[in-house]
Design a protein around this motif. Structure first.
Motif, PDB file in Angstrom:
ATOM      1  N   SER A  35     -11.680 -41.307  73.526  1.00  0.00           N
ATOM      2  CA  SER A  35     -11.037 -40.445  72.531  1.00  0.00           C
ATOM      3  C   SER A  35     -11.479 -38.989  72.603  1.00  0.00           C
ATOM      4  CB  SER A  35     -11.272 -40.987  71.117  1.00  0.00           C
ATOM      5  OG  SER A  35     -12.609 -40.799  70.729  1.00  0.00           O
ATOM      6  N   MET A  36     -12.604 -38.698  73.254  1.00  0.00           N
ATOM      7  CA  MET A  36     -13.069 -37.309  73.353  1.00  0.00           C
ATOM      8  C   MET A  36     -12.916 -36.751  74.773  1.00  0.00           C
ATOM      9  SD  MET A  36     -13.868 -35.944  70.473  1.00  0.00           S
ATOM     10  CE  MET A  36     -14.811 -34.511  71.005  1.00  0.00           C
ATOM     11  N   LYS A  74     -16.348 -37.513  67.066  1.00  0.00           N
ATOM     12  CA  LYS A  74     -15.089 -36.767  66.877  1.00  0.00           C
ATOM     13  C   LYS A  74     -15.386 -35.293  66.653  1.00  0.00           C
ATOM     14  CE  LYS A  74     -12.790 -40.651  66.770  1.00  0.00           C
ATOM     15  NZ  LYS A  74     -12.230 -41.120  68.001  1.00  0.00           N
ATOM     16  N   GLY A 152     -10.074 -36.658  67.696  1.00  0.00           N
ATOM     17  CA  GLY A 152     -10.602 -36.736  69.044  1.00  0.00           C
ATOM     18  C   GLY A 152      -9.887 -35.704  69.903  1.00  0.00           C
ATOM     19  N   SER A 158      -6.616 -41.207  70.669  1.00  0.00           N
ATOM     20  CA  SER A 158      -7.759 -41.181  69.766  1.00  0.00           C
ATOM     21  C   SER A 158      -7.452 -41.842  68.422  1.00  0.00           C
ATOM     22  CB  SER A 158      -8.192 -39.735  69.509  1.00  0.00           C
ATOM     23  OG  SER A 158      -9.251 -39.695  68.592  1.00  0.00           O
ATOM     24  N   ASP A 160      -8.596 -41.548  64.866  1.00  0.00           N
ATOM     25  CA  ASP A 160      -9.305 -40.505  64.130  1.00  0.00           C
ATOM     26  C   ASP A 160      -8.764 -40.426  62.708  1.00  0.00           C
ATOM     27  OD1 ASP A 160      -6.842 -39.088  64.591  1.00  0.00           O
ATOM     28  OD2 ASP A 160      -7.645 -38.372  66.496  1.00  0.00           O
TER      29      ASP A 160
END
Length: 190
Positions: A35-36, A74, A152, A158, A160
């Motif tokens: 996700s990052m 995040k 993210g 992501s 989030d």
């Protein structure tokens, strides 16, 4: 006694300092998932400074609001009381356009329809990239007091705040200050 202090004093002092730092100020964290990406990648090791306060664009570790047993990494986008909007991949906060330079690499790939190639490791991610019309779906949220809105960097995949909601101050575990592994990708985060 003098002999003991002379031989072991420095070692014990360094050990005590390390223990105090680890218990009260610093936490090692491993990145799990994508996700990052591309800012932080799966398997990288981070050091976080324990805090419950965050500023815009800080990368933080947090308890996921929908499952407090999970720890996530995040980026803080919206601060308490702000209205956060996304329209055609342009972030607006309280009516002002806000640039997101950390997204440039994936936005460029997405615009050139090449992001699906980056996602070769996951067919589901490839399908998402091939069918998406925007890198970040449009949204509008007003952040409650004492909470944050986080996303993210890899917006297409992501999980989030768009999915699990706002993040309370008390859920913030720390601010990422250093990526120490892999060594060739070591970086200090401001």
């Amino acid at each position: 006694m003098k002999s003991f202090i002379k031989n072991w004093g420095l070692f014990l002092l360094v050990l005590a300092a390390f223990i105090i730092l680890r218990v009260y100020f610093l936490t090692p964290v491993s990145v799990k998932g994508h996700s990052m990406d591309p800012t932080l990648n799966d398997g990288q090791k981070l050091l976080t400074l324990k805090t419950q306060e965050a500023d815009r664009f800080d990368i933080i570790t947090l308890k996921e609001p929908d499952d407090l047993s999970k720890l996530a990494v995040k980026r803080v986008i919206g601060l308490p009381g702000e209205t956060v909007e996304m329209h055609d991949d342009q972030l607006t906060i309280d009516g002002k356009n806000v640039p997101e330079p950390y997204l440039e690499e994936y936005l460029t790939l997405f615009a050139a329809e090449n992001l699906a190639k980056v996602y070769e490791y996951n067919p589901d991610f490839q399908a998402i990239a091939e069918n998406a019309t925007n890198f970040t779906d449009d949204f509008t949220f007003t952040v409650p007091e004492d909470e944050y809105f986080v996303l993210g960097d890899n917006r297409l995949v992501s999980k989030d705040s768009r999915y699990f909601g706002f993040v309370k101050d008390s859920y913030v575990q720390g601010k990422v200050i250093w990526r120490y592994w892999p060594i060739n990708e070591m970086k200090i985060f401001n």
